[in-house]
Scaffold this motif. Structure first.
Motif, PDB file in Angstrom:
ATOM      1  N   UNK A  66       2.958  -0.888  -8.877  1.00  0.00           N
ATOM      2  CA  UNK A  66       1.974  -1.501  -8.156  1.00  0.00           C
ATOM      3  C   UNK A  66       0.573  -0.888  -8.652  1.00  0.00           C
ATOM      4  N   UNK A  67      -0.606  -1.357  -8.828  1.00  0.00           N
ATOM      5  CA  UNK A  67      -1.939  -1.235  -9.288  1.00  0.00           C
ATOM      6  C   UNK A  67      -2.252  -0.254  -7.959  1.00  0.00           C
ATOM      7  N   UNK A  68      -2.581   1.061  -8.376  1.00  0.00           N
ATOM      8  CA  UNK A  68      -2.967   1.988  -7.474  1.00  0.00           C
ATOM      9  C   UNK A  68      -4.191   2.033  -6.546  1.00  0.00           C
ATOM     10  N   UNK A  69      -5.135   1.017  -6.925  1.00  0.00           N
ATOM     11  CA  UNK A  69      -6.056   0.650  -6.069  1.00  0.00           C
ATOM     12  C   UNK A  69      -5.540  -0.292  -5.078  1.00  0.00           C
ATOM     13  N   UNK A  70      -4.541  -1.030  -5.125  1.00  0.00           N
ATOM     14  CA  UNK A  70      -3.973  -1.912  -4.046  1.00  0.00           C
ATOM     15  C   UNK A  70      -3.162  -1.152  -3.168  1.00  0.00           C
ATOM     16  N   UNK A  71      -2.362   0.082  -3.836  1.00  0.00           N
ATOM     17  CA  UNK A  71      -1.885   0.861  -2.547  1.00  0.00           C
ATOM     18  C   UNK A  71      -2.883   1.654  -1.737  1.00  0.00           C
ATOM     19  N   UNK A  72      -4.004   2.208  -2.540  1.00  0.00           N
ATOM     20  CA  UNK A  72      -4.992   2.842  -1.586  1.00  0.00           C
ATOM     21  C   UNK A  72      -5.542   2.014  -0.542  1.00  0.00           C
ATOM     22  N   UNK A  73      -5.867   0.727  -0.766  1.00  0.00           N
ATOM     23  CA  UNK A  73      -6.254  -0.358   0.068  1.00  0.00           C
ATOM     24  C   UNK A  73      -5.398  -0.663   1.031  1.00  0.00           C
TER      25      UNK A  73
END
Length: 78
Positions: A66-73
C-alpha cells in the motif's frame, strides 16, 4: 458524532430503537441501537466510507504494498 438518549425507550421496555439519518452526501441511512448498551446492533454490517484525495506523485498501477500516503490518509479517519 450522534448522541442518542435511550432512557425513554428503556422505560417503555424497548430492546432497541431505530434511527434514520443522512450522511454528508445527503444519502439516507437507518441504524438499530441497543437500548441497554447504547451501541449499534450488527455493527459488522456497516462500513465507514470516506473518499481520500490530494495525493502527490501517485501511481495508479498495481504495486506489491500500500502506498504510504494512502495509509496516512486512512489513519486520519479512524
Amino acid at each position: 458524532m450522534i448522541i442518542i438518549a435511550t432512557e425513554p425507550a428503556k422505560a417503555m421496555n424497548m430492546e432497541s430503537i431505530k434511527i434514520s439519518f443522512k450522511d454528508d452526501g445527503d444519502i439516507s441511512h437507518t441504524a438499530e441501537i441497543d437500548t441497554n448498551t447504547g451501541k449499534l446492533i450488527d455493527y459488522e454490517n456497516y462500513v465507514k466510507k470516506i473518499k481520500i484525495t490530494d495525493f502527490k506523485d501517485f501511481s495508479a498501477t498495481s504495486v506489491d504494498q500500500i502506498y504510504k500516503p494512502i495509509i496516512t490518509k486512512m489513519l486520519e479517519h479512524i
